[in-house]
Design a protein around this motif. Structure first.
Motif, PDB file in Angstrom:
ATOM      1  N   ARG A 141       0.845  -1.199   0.000  1.00  0.00           N
ATOM      2  CA  ARG A 141       0.000   0.000   0.000  1.00  0.00           C
ATOM      3  C   ARG A 141       0.885   1.256   0.000  1.00  0.00           C
ATOM      4  O   ARG A 141       1.998   1.240   0.532  1.00  0.00           O
ATOM      5  CB  ARG A 141      -0.896   0.037   1.247  1.00  0.00           C
ATOM      6  N   THR A 180       2.770   8.250   2.585  1.00  0.00           N
ATOM      7  CA  THR A 180       3.642   9.411   2.353  1.00  0.00           C
ATOM      8  C   THR A 180       4.513   9.713   3.570  1.00  0.00           C
ATOM      9  O   THR A 180       3.994   9.773   4.694  1.00  0.00           O
ATOM     10  CB  THR A 180       2.766  10.665   2.107  1.00  0.00           C
ATOM     11  N   PHE A 190      -0.666   7.670   9.498  1.00  0.00           N
ATOM     12  CA  PHE A 190      -1.584   6.690   8.911  1.00  0.00           C
ATOM     13  C   PHE A 190      -3.020   6.907   9.364  1.00  0.00           C
ATOM     14  O   PHE A 190      -3.275   7.139  10.560  1.00  0.00           O
ATOM     15  CB  PHE A 190      -1.179   5.281   9.362  1.00  0.00           C
TER      16      PHE A 190
HETATM   17  C1  FAD Z   1       0.323   8.490  -3.423  1.00  0.00           C
HETATM   18  C2  FAD Z   1      -0.465   8.013  -2.198  1.00  0.00           C
HETATM   19  C3  FAD Z   1      -0.094   8.429  -0.945  1.00  0.00           C
HETATM   20  C4  FAD Z   1      -0.817   8.022   0.197  1.00  0.00           C
HETATM   21  N1  FAD Z   1      -0.415   8.426   1.452  1.00  0.00           N
HETATM   22  C5  FAD Z   1      -1.094   8.016   2.549  1.00  0.00           C
HETATM   23  C6  FAD Z   1      -0.674   8.385   3.875  1.00  0.00           C
HETATM   24  O1  FAD Z   1       0.350   9.044   4.082  1.00  0.00           O
HETATM   25  N2  FAD Z   1      -1.433   7.963   4.938  1.00  0.00           N
HETATM   26  C7  FAD Z   1      -2.559   7.185   4.760  1.00  0.00           C
HETATM   27  O2  FAD Z   1      -3.212   6.830   5.756  1.00  0.00           O
HETATM   28  N3  FAD Z   1      -2.958   6.793   3.525  1.00  0.00           N
HETATM   29  C8  FAD Z   1      -2.262   7.186   2.431  1.00  0.00           C
HETATM   30  N4  FAD Z   1      -2.666   6.793   1.183  1.00  0.00           N
HETATM   31  C9  FAD Z   1      -3.917   6.050   1.061  1.00  0.00           C
HETATM   32  C10 FAD Z   1      -3.762   4.560   1.317  1.00  0.00           C
HETATM   33  O3  FAD Z   1      -2.810   4.001   0.428  1.00  0.00           O
HETATM   34  C11 FAD Z   1      -5.166   3.932   1.059  1.00  0.00           C
HETATM   35  O4  FAD Z   1      -6.077   4.409   2.024  1.00  0.00           O
HETATM   36  C12 FAD Z   1      -5.132   2.423   1.038  1.00  0.00           C
HETATM   37  O5  FAD Z   1      -6.311   1.992   0.384  1.00  0.00           O
HETATM   38  C13 FAD Z   1      -5.094   1.796   2.433  1.00  0.00           C
HETATM   39  O6  FAD Z   1      -5.018   0.407   2.285  1.00  0.00           O
HETATM   40  P1  FAD Z   1      -5.876  -0.580   3.199  1.00  0.00           P
HETATM   41  O7  FAD Z   1      -5.266  -1.919   2.987  1.00  0.00           O
HETATM   42  O8  FAD Z   1      -6.017  -0.041   4.564  1.00  0.00           O
HETATM   43  O9  FAD Z   1      -7.314  -0.574   2.524  1.00  0.00           O
HETATM   44  P2  FAD Z   1      -7.661  -1.295   1.105  1.00  0.00           P
HETATM   45  O10 FAD Z   1      -7.465  -2.770   1.192  1.00  0.00           O
HETATM   46  O11 FAD Z   1      -6.940  -0.567   0.037  1.00  0.00           O
HETATM   47  O12 FAD Z   1      -9.202  -0.993   0.981  1.00  0.00           O
HETATM   48  C14 FAD Z   1     -10.167  -1.770   1.711  1.00  0.00           C
HETATM   49  C15 FAD Z   1     -11.414  -0.932   1.889  1.00  0.00           C
HETATM   50  O13 FAD Z   1     -11.073   0.170   2.712  1.00  0.00           O
HETATM   51  C16 FAD Z   1     -11.492   1.379   2.104  1.00  0.00           C
HETATM   52  N5  FAD Z   1     -10.524   2.462   2.437  1.00  0.00           N
HETATM   53  C17 FAD Z   1      -9.248   2.591   1.991  1.00  0.00           C
HETATM   54  N6  FAD Z   1      -8.693   3.711   2.510  1.00  0.00           N
HETATM   55  C18 FAD Z   1      -9.648   4.271   3.289  1.00  0.00           C
HETATM   56  C19 FAD Z   1      -9.689   5.443   4.071  1.00  0.00           C
HETATM   57  N7  FAD Z   1      -8.620   6.258   4.191  1.00  0.00           N
HETATM   58  N8  FAD Z   1     -10.822   5.730   4.741  1.00  0.00           N
HETATM   59  C20 FAD Z   1     -11.917   4.928   4.668  1.00  0.00           C
HETATM   60  N9  FAD Z   1     -11.941   3.792   3.917  1.00  0.00           N
HETATM   61  C21 FAD Z   1     -10.818   3.479   3.248  1.00  0.00           C
HETATM   62  C22 FAD Z   1     -11.505   1.077   0.610  1.00  0.00           C
HETATM   63  O14 FAD Z   1     -12.390   1.915  -0.066  1.00  0.00           O
HETATM   64  C23 FAD Z   1     -11.948  -0.369   0.573  1.00  0.00           C
HETATM   65  O15 FAD Z   1     -13.363  -0.442   0.599  1.00  0.00           O
HETATM   66  C24 FAD Z   1      -1.952   7.171   0.033  1.00  0.00           C
HETATM   67  C25 FAD Z   1      -2.313   6.729  -1.257  1.00  0.00           C
HETATM   68  C26 FAD Z   1      -1.588   7.151  -2.352  1.00  0.00           C
HETATM   69  C27 FAD Z   1      -2.009   6.656  -3.731  1.00  0.00           C
END
Ligand code: FAD
Length: 236
Positions: free
Chosen positions: A63, A66, A81
């Protein structure tokens, strides 16, 4: 990098995806926002504003996150996070504790910042607090005029203050940023001064898309945008 790599392919990377950093401190800034400090060799990492690192959150999943602060000399850096409770990343990070070791890639990706603009505007949510923290010292150093807008859940609304961010406005996460008419009444659109600003839109994909459309319709600013997450979609 893709968010999921098949097990057979992981083998092809050899030990390139093995743990390279260690957790040295963890702090909850709210029940849903966790700051983690890591230590490792970051001497040749490029911390351009907008770049992100991939974190290996399970055997096969990766994932994007930043870096919010870094200190190359001591090899330490922080990431902020959003612990939203839905995905592999969120669950893995929630469980991280001091001395845990993990793989984090050097930052890479998309630039968000046009240095020559005097006015700098930023929109994001909990996932974007880190990039805002990374950006703030540069904006101050360059004596630029800046404004941060955050859409945050009620439980996280005091986090920008805890992070010592400045010139920010917190909006409740109530779908206002899905409403073009409401967006066009924001103070950003009320003065000529911001017409040629650098505009960085990150965070939720739908909010970013609607905000971007309003800006485009009004032909306002140089827009840099990147969705960080989308409802129902794993990894972005
Ligand atoms: C360039 C870039 C930089 C990023 N920087 C950061 C950072 O510094 N800190 C940070 O926390 N995230 C950051 N993110 C976002 C993070 O990568 C996503 O939130 C990611 O989907 C989290 O993965 P997960 O496995 O928790 O959820 P996933 O397995 O990806 O998603 C599972 C479910 O959770 C939901 N979901 C995902 N994120 C969120 C959220 N934030 N709120 C509510 N529901 C959510 C999805 O819609 C999906 O239904 C960044 C993303 C990008 C592309």
């Amino acid at each position: 990098m893709i968010s999921n790599i098949p097990k057979w392919m992981i083998g092809l990377f050899g030990n390139k995806l093995s743990p390279n950093v260690k957790v040295v401190e963890t702090t909850f800034l709210s029940p849903q926002v966790k700051k983690v400090s890591f230590q490792g060799d970051v001497s040749d990492w490029d911390f351009t504003i907008g770049y992100a690192s991939v974190i290996r959150v399970s055997e096969t999943e990766f994932r994007n996150y930043t870096v919010a602060h870094y200190d190359k000399e001591n090899g330490v850096f922080d990431i902020i996070f959003h612990i939203h409770g839905n995905g592999a990343g969120s669950k893995f990070i929630e469980g991280l504790k001091v001395s845990d070791e993990l793989f984090i890639s050097p930052p890479r990706g998309k630039k968000l910042y046009e240095t020559n603009k005097q006015q700098q505007f930023f929109f994001g949510d909990e996932t974007s607090l880190g990039v805002a923290c990374a950006w703030l010292p540069l904006l101050k150093k360059n004596q630029q005029q800046f404004q941060f807008y955050f859409e945050l859940d009620e439980i996280n609304k005091s986090v920008p203050e805890r992070l010592a961010l400045e010139n920010y406005t917190v909006f409740p996460k109530n779908n206002s940023f899905r409403n073009e008419k409401w967006i066009s009444t924001l103070p950003l659109f009320q003065t000529q001064e911001w017409n040629t600003a650098n505009i960085a839109l990150v965070g939720n994909v739908k909010s970013v898309q609607v905000f971007r459309k309003v800006l485009k319709d009004k032909k306002q600013g140089s827009i840099y945008s990147q969705g960080y997450w989308l409802e129902g979609k794993k990894g972005l």
